[in-house]
Design a protein around this motif. Structure first.
Motif, PDB file in Angstrom:
ATOM      1  N   SER A  37       9.894   1.721  49.244  1.00 50.57           N
ATOM      2  CA  SER A  37       9.906   3.118  49.679  1.00 50.57           C
ATOM      3  C   SER A  37       8.476   3.452  50.082  1.00 50.57           C
ATOM      4  N   THR A  38       8.278   4.648  50.559  1.00 50.66           N
ATOM      5  CA  THR A  38       6.925   5.068  50.926  1.00 50.66           C
ATOM      6  C   THR A  38       6.070   5.331  49.696  1.00 50.66           C
ATOM      7  N   GLU A  39       6.690   5.341  48.523  1.00 53.93           N
ATOM      8  CA  GLU A  39       5.933   5.616  47.288  1.00 53.93           C
ATOM      9  C   GLU A  39       5.783   4.418  46.371  1.00 53.93           C
ATOM     10  N   GLY A  40       6.559   3.356  46.576  1.00 54.49           N
ATOM     11  CA  GLY A  40       6.454   2.205  45.702  1.00 54.49           C
ATOM     12  C   GLY A  40       7.414   1.104  46.088  1.00 54.49           C
ATOM     13  N   CYS A  41       7.500   0.090  45.211  1.00 49.12           N
ATOM     14  CA  CYS A  41       8.382  -1.041  45.495  1.00 49.12           C
ATOM     15  C   CYS A  41       8.704  -1.785  44.213  1.00 49.12           C
ATOM     16  N   GLN A  42       9.629  -2.722  44.342  1.00 43.96           N
ATOM     17  CA  GLN A  42       9.968  -3.641  43.260  1.00 43.96           C
ATOM     18  C   GLN A  42       9.567  -5.029  43.720  1.00 43.96           C
ATOM     19  N   VAL A  43       8.970  -5.799  42.814  1.00 43.60           N
ATOM     20  CA  VAL A  43       8.531  -7.165  43.130  1.00 43.60           C
ATOM     21  C   VAL A  43       9.212  -8.136  42.177  1.00 43.60           C
ATOM     22  N   ALA A  44       9.668  -9.271  42.714  1.00 37.31           N
ATOM     23  CA  ALA A  44      10.212 -10.364  41.905  1.00 37.31           C
ATOM     24  C   ALA A  44       9.270 -11.552  42.039  1.00 37.31           C
ATOM     25  N   THR A  45       8.972 -12.199  40.917  1.00 40.32           N
ATOM     26  CA  THR A  45       8.056 -13.330  40.922  1.00 40.32           C
ATOM     27  C   THR A  45       8.461 -14.351  39.869  1.00 40.32           C
ATOM     28  N   GLN A  46       8.050 -15.588  40.073  1.00 47.45           N
ATOM     29  CA  GLN A  46       8.285 -16.636  39.094  1.00 47.45           C
ATOM     30  C   GLN A  46       7.190 -16.645  38.020  1.00 47.45           C
ATOM     31  N   SER A  47       6.135 -15.876  38.220  1.00 46.43           N
ATOM     32  CA  SER A  47       5.020 -15.785  37.274  1.00 46.43           C
ATOM     33  C   SER A  47       5.221 -14.582  36.365  1.00 46.43           C
ATOM     34  N   PRO A  48       4.604 -14.588  35.200  1.00 47.55           N
ATOM     35  CA  PRO A  48       4.670 -13.394  34.349  1.00 47.55           C
ATOM     36  C   PRO A  48       4.079 -12.189  35.093  1.00 47.55           C
ATOM     37  N   PRO A  49       4.692 -11.015  34.962  1.00 44.61           N
ATOM     38  CA  PRO A  49       4.210  -9.835  35.698  1.00 44.61           C
ATOM     39  C   PRO A  49       2.874  -9.338  35.135  1.00 44.61           C
ATOM     40  N   PRO A  50       2.156  -8.547  35.926  1.00 45.39           N
ATOM     41  CA  PRO A  50       0.941  -7.926  35.415  1.00 45.39           C
ATOM     42  C   PRO A  50       1.286  -6.974  34.267  1.00 45.39           C
ATOM     43  N   ALA A  51       0.284  -6.596  33.515  1.00 46.69           N
ATOM     44  CA  ALA A  51       0.479  -5.680  32.389  1.00 46.69           C
ATOM     45  C   ALA A  51       0.923  -4.304  32.880  1.00 46.69           C
ATOM     46  N   LEU A  52       1.696  -3.635  32.057  1.00 46.60           N
ATOM     47  CA  LEU A  52       2.114  -2.268  32.343  1.00 46.60           C
ATOM     48  C   LEU A  52       0.873  -1.405  32.553  1.00 46.60           C
ATOM     49  N   ALA A  53       0.871  -0.569  33.563  1.00 50.26           N
ATOM     50  CA  ALA A  53      -0.214   0.340  33.942  1.00 50.26           C
ATOM     51  C   ALA A  53      -1.396  -0.361  34.605  1.00 50.26           C
TER      52      ALA A  53
END
Length: 121
Positions: A37-53
């Protein structure tokens, strides 16, 4: 069963699949944007995600033949690897976009909607 209340203010385009990189804390994660969207997105990855915030930079090509656009963002949720997709997912909200970045996002979202309307007839 409780239903999830939609909190998005901007309409998203889904499915939207585009290769991306996420720069976070000196690491470069390779993944796919799976909705936008113009405000954000969802990302899928095979790596652990970045920390919340965490503050991150999303690198993505917005449009055919376009150079990678770098979008500053913040991680607003994470979801552990699902057995169905085999990927970790996380949500980003864009934070501190300049006018050119906002315009590029808006153009991609609008072009996607126009194409979807043509298909739906």
């Amino acid at each position: 069963m409780a239903r999830h209340r939609e909190q998005r203010r901007a309409a998203r385009i889904q499915p939207f699949v585009a290769a991306c990189r996420v720069l976070a804390a000196g690491e470069r994660l390779v993944g796919y944007v799976t909705d936008l969207s113009t405000e954000g997105c969802q990302v899928a990855t095979q790596s652990p995600p970045p920390a919340l915030a965490a503050t991150v930079v999303l690198e993505i090509r917005l449009g055919r033949g376009a150079a990678h656009t770098r979008l500053p963002a913040r991680v607003i949720w994470t979801r552990a690897r699902s057995t169905s997709s085999g990927a970790d997912t996380f949500g980003l909200v864009f934070d501190g976009l300049d006018d050119a970045q906002r315009r590029a996002l808006g153009e991609v979202v609008e072009a996607f909607r126009r194409k979807a309307a043509e298909i739906d007839g």
